[in-house]
Design a protein around this motif. Sequence first.
Motif, PDB file in Angstrom:
ATOM      1  N   LYS A 299      12.831 -17.272  -3.104  1.00  0.00           N
ATOM      2  CA  LYS A 299      12.269 -16.191  -2.300  1.00  0.00           C
ATOM      3  C   LYS A 299      11.270 -16.745  -1.286  1.00  0.00           C
ATOM      4  CE  LYS A 299      11.590 -12.488  -4.930  1.00  0.00           C
ATOM      5  NZ  LYS A 299      10.893 -11.453  -5.710  1.00  0.00           N
ATOM      6  N   TRP A 300      10.478 -17.717  -1.718  1.00  0.00           N
ATOM      7  CA  TRP A 300       9.497 -18.318  -0.817  1.00  0.00           C
ATOM      8  C   TRP A 300      10.185 -19.096   0.307  1.00  0.00           C
ATOM      9  CZ3 TRP A 300       8.050 -23.415   0.317  1.00  0.00           C
ATOM     10  CH2 TRP A 300       6.902 -23.524   1.095  1.00  0.00           C
ATOM     11  N   ILE A 301      11.259 -19.817  -0.017  1.00  0.00           N
ATOM     12  CA  ILE A 301      11.984 -20.585   0.999  1.00  0.00           C
ATOM     13  C   ILE A 301      12.637 -19.643   2.009  1.00  0.00           C
ATOM     14  CG2 ILE A 301      14.036 -22.015   1.369  1.00  0.00           C
ATOM     15  CD1 ILE A 301      13.279 -23.556  -1.120  1.00  0.00           C
ATOM     16  N   ASN A 302      13.257 -18.574   1.542  1.00  0.00           N
ATOM     17  CA  ASN A 302      13.987 -17.663   2.429  1.00  0.00           C
ATOM     18  C   ASN A 302      13.078 -16.751   3.243  1.00  0.00           C
ATOM     19  OD1 ASN A 302      16.406 -18.711   1.528  1.00  0.00           O
ATOM     20  ND2 ASN A 302      16.615 -17.188  -0.083  1.00  0.00           N
ATOM     21  N   ASN A 303      12.046 -16.189   2.608  1.00  0.00           N
ATOM     22  CA  ASN A 303      11.225 -15.172   3.267  1.00  0.00           C
ATOM     23  C   ASN A 303       9.838 -15.653   3.665  1.00  0.00           C
ATOM     24  OD1 ASN A 303      13.358 -13.469   2.680  1.00  0.00           O
ATOM     25  ND2 ASN A 303      12.411 -12.691   0.834  1.00  0.00           N
ATOM     26  N   GLY A 304       9.367 -16.711   3.046  1.00  0.00           N
ATOM     27  CA  GLY A 304       8.028 -17.180   3.336  1.00  0.00           C
ATOM     28  C   GLY A 304       6.950 -16.505   2.504  1.00  0.00           C
ATOM     29  N   ASP A 305       7.337 -15.544   1.666  1.00  0.00           N
ATOM     30  CA  ASP A 305       6.368 -14.913   0.773  1.00  0.00           C
ATOM     31  C   ASP A 305       7.023 -14.671  -0.580  1.00  0.00           C
ATOM     32  OD1 ASP A 305       8.071 -12.807   1.342  1.00  0.00           O
ATOM     33  OD2 ASP A 305       6.468 -11.326   1.407  1.00  0.00           O
ATOM     34  N   THR A 306       6.196 -14.372  -1.583  1.00  0.00           N
ATOM     35  CA  THR A 306       6.719 -14.153  -2.938  1.00  0.00           C
ATOM     36  C   THR A 306       6.263 -12.818  -3.487  1.00  0.00           C
ATOM     37  OG1 THR A 306       4.810 -15.224  -3.933  1.00  0.00           O
ATOM     38  CG2 THR A 306       6.721 -16.613  -3.448  1.00  0.00           C
ATOM     39  N   SER A 307       5.829 -11.907  -2.628  1.00  0.00           N
ATOM     40  CA  SER A 307       5.275 -10.640  -3.103  1.00  0.00           C
ATOM     41  C   SER A 307       6.339  -9.822  -3.833  1.00  0.00           C
ATOM     42  CB  SER A 307       4.721  -9.839  -1.935  1.00  0.00           C
ATOM     43  OG  SER A 307       5.742  -9.548  -1.015  1.00  0.00           O
ATOM     44  N   SER A 308       5.855  -9.068  -4.794  1.00  0.00           N
ATOM     45  CA  SER A 308       6.734  -8.226  -5.591  1.00  0.00           C
ATOM     46  C   SER A 308       6.947  -6.897  -4.896  1.00  0.00           C
ATOM     47  CB  SER A 308       6.115  -7.989  -6.969  1.00  0.00           C
ATOM     48  OG  SER A 308       6.891  -7.081  -7.691  1.00  0.00           O
ATOM     49  N   ARG A 309       8.148  -6.395  -4.927  1.00  0.00           N
ATOM     50  CA  ARG A 309       8.462  -5.115  -4.288  1.00  0.00           C
ATOM     51  C   ARG A 309       8.522  -3.969  -5.299  1.00  0.00           C
ATOM     52  NH1 ARG A 309       7.258  -7.353   0.044  1.00  0.00           N
ATOM     53  NH2 ARG A 309       8.752  -8.585   1.167  1.00  0.00           N
ATOM     54  N   ARG A 310       8.153  -4.230  -6.556  1.00  0.00           N
ATOM     55  CA  ARG A 310       8.287  -3.213  -7.595  1.00  0.00           C
ATOM     56  C   ARG A 310       7.045  -2.350  -7.745  1.00  0.00           C
ATOM     57  NH1 ARG A 310      10.072  -6.036 -12.974  1.00  0.00           N
ATOM     58  NH2 ARG A 310       9.103  -4.165 -13.706  1.00  0.00           N
ATOM     59  N   GLN A 311       6.169  -2.336  -6.760  1.00  0.00           N
ATOM     60  CA  GLN A 311       4.879  -1.703  -6.951  1.00  0.00           C
ATOM     61  C   GLN A 311       4.945  -0.186  -7.009  1.00  0.00           C
ATOM     62  OE1 GLN A 311       2.355  -3.403  -7.878  1.00  0.00           O
ATOM     63  NE2 GLN A 311       3.414  -5.306  -7.530  1.00  0.00           N
ATOM     64  N   GLY A 312       5.831   0.508  -6.525  1.00  0.00           N
ATOM     65  CA  GLY A 312       5.768   1.962  -6.541  1.00  0.00           C
ATOM     66  C   GLY A 312       6.991   2.597  -7.152  1.00  0.00           C
ATOM     67  N   VAL A 313       7.566   1.978  -8.137  1.00  0.00           N
ATOM     68  CA  VAL A 313       8.808   2.484  -8.684  1.00  0.00           C
ATOM     69  C   VAL A 313       8.542   3.638  -9.636  1.00  0.00           C
ATOM     70  CG1 VAL A 313       9.962   0.281  -8.439  1.00  0.00           C
ATOM     71  CG2 VAL A 313       8.842   0.834 -10.568  1.00  0.00           C
ATOM     72  N   GLY A 314       9.510   4.495  -9.759  1.00  0.00           N
ATOM     73  CA  GLY A 314       9.411   5.598 -10.696  1.00  0.00           C
ATOM     74  C   GLY A 314       8.970   6.887 -10.033  1.00  0.00           C
ATOM     75  N   ARG A 315       9.082   7.939 -10.799  1.00  0.00           N
ATOM     76  CA  ARG A 315       8.708   9.259 -10.333  1.00  0.00           C
ATOM     77  C   ARG A 315       7.185   9.383 -10.278  1.00  0.00           C
ATOM     78  NH1 ARG A 315      10.437  14.890 -13.303  1.00  0.00           N
ATOM     79  NH2 ARG A 315       9.241  16.243 -11.940  1.00  0.00           N
ATOM     80  N   PRO A 316       6.646  10.000  -9.232  1.00  0.00           N
ATOM     81  CA  PRO A 316       5.191  10.177  -9.160  1.00  0.00           C
ATOM     82  C   PRO A 316       4.710  11.125 -10.253  1.00  0.00           C
ATOM     83  CG  PRO A 316       6.241  10.754  -7.068  1.00  0.00           C
ATOM     84  CD  PRO A 316       7.316  10.467  -8.040  1.00  0.00           C
ATOM     85  N   ARG A 317       3.520  10.894 -10.752  1.00  0.00           N
ATOM     86  CA  ARG A 317       2.967  11.749 -11.801  1.00  0.00           C
ATOM     87  C   ARG A 317       2.629  13.122 -11.236  1.00  0.00           C
ATOM     88  NH1 ARG A 317       0.573   8.964 -16.442  1.00  0.00           N
ATOM     89  NH2 ARG A 317       1.266   6.811 -16.317  1.00  0.00           N
ATOM     90  N   ILE A 318       2.871  14.144 -12.044  1.00  0.00           N
ATOM     91  CA  ILE A 318       2.556  15.507 -11.624  1.00  0.00           C
ATOM     92  C   ILE A 318       1.053  15.753 -11.743  1.00  0.00           C
ATOM     93  CG2 ILE A 318       2.881  17.938 -12.189  1.00  0.00           C
ATOM     94  CD1 ILE A 318       5.730  17.229 -13.012  1.00  0.00           C
TER      95      ILE A 318
END
Length: 90
Positions: free
Chosen positions: A45-64
């Motif tokens: 991921k670092w070689i291809n994009n230049g960063d390694t940040s995770s994209r899973r930060q906002g997954v799931g249904r928002p809390r009511i």
Amino acid sequence: MGKAADLSEFDREQIVMARRLGTSITEIERLVGCSRSAVFSIHAKWINNGDTSSRRQGVGRPRIIKEKGRRRLSHLVKQNRPPTVAQLTA
């Protein structure tokens, strides 16, 4: 079976820096304490994009009910007097 938690940003940077210094994947795996495939994918991921940040930060249904509302609801329920339905929904 659920997915494992994401590696911290520090661990990701350790992996990238160790690979840049020529450390083997097996040694990095032992150093960071993650799987071989995680080390390989983070480095790729670092070689291809230049960063390694995770994209899973906002997954799931928002809390009511937000955190403040949850605390208020818990406080109302723990009181001695039984609250009315109108009070609970407010």
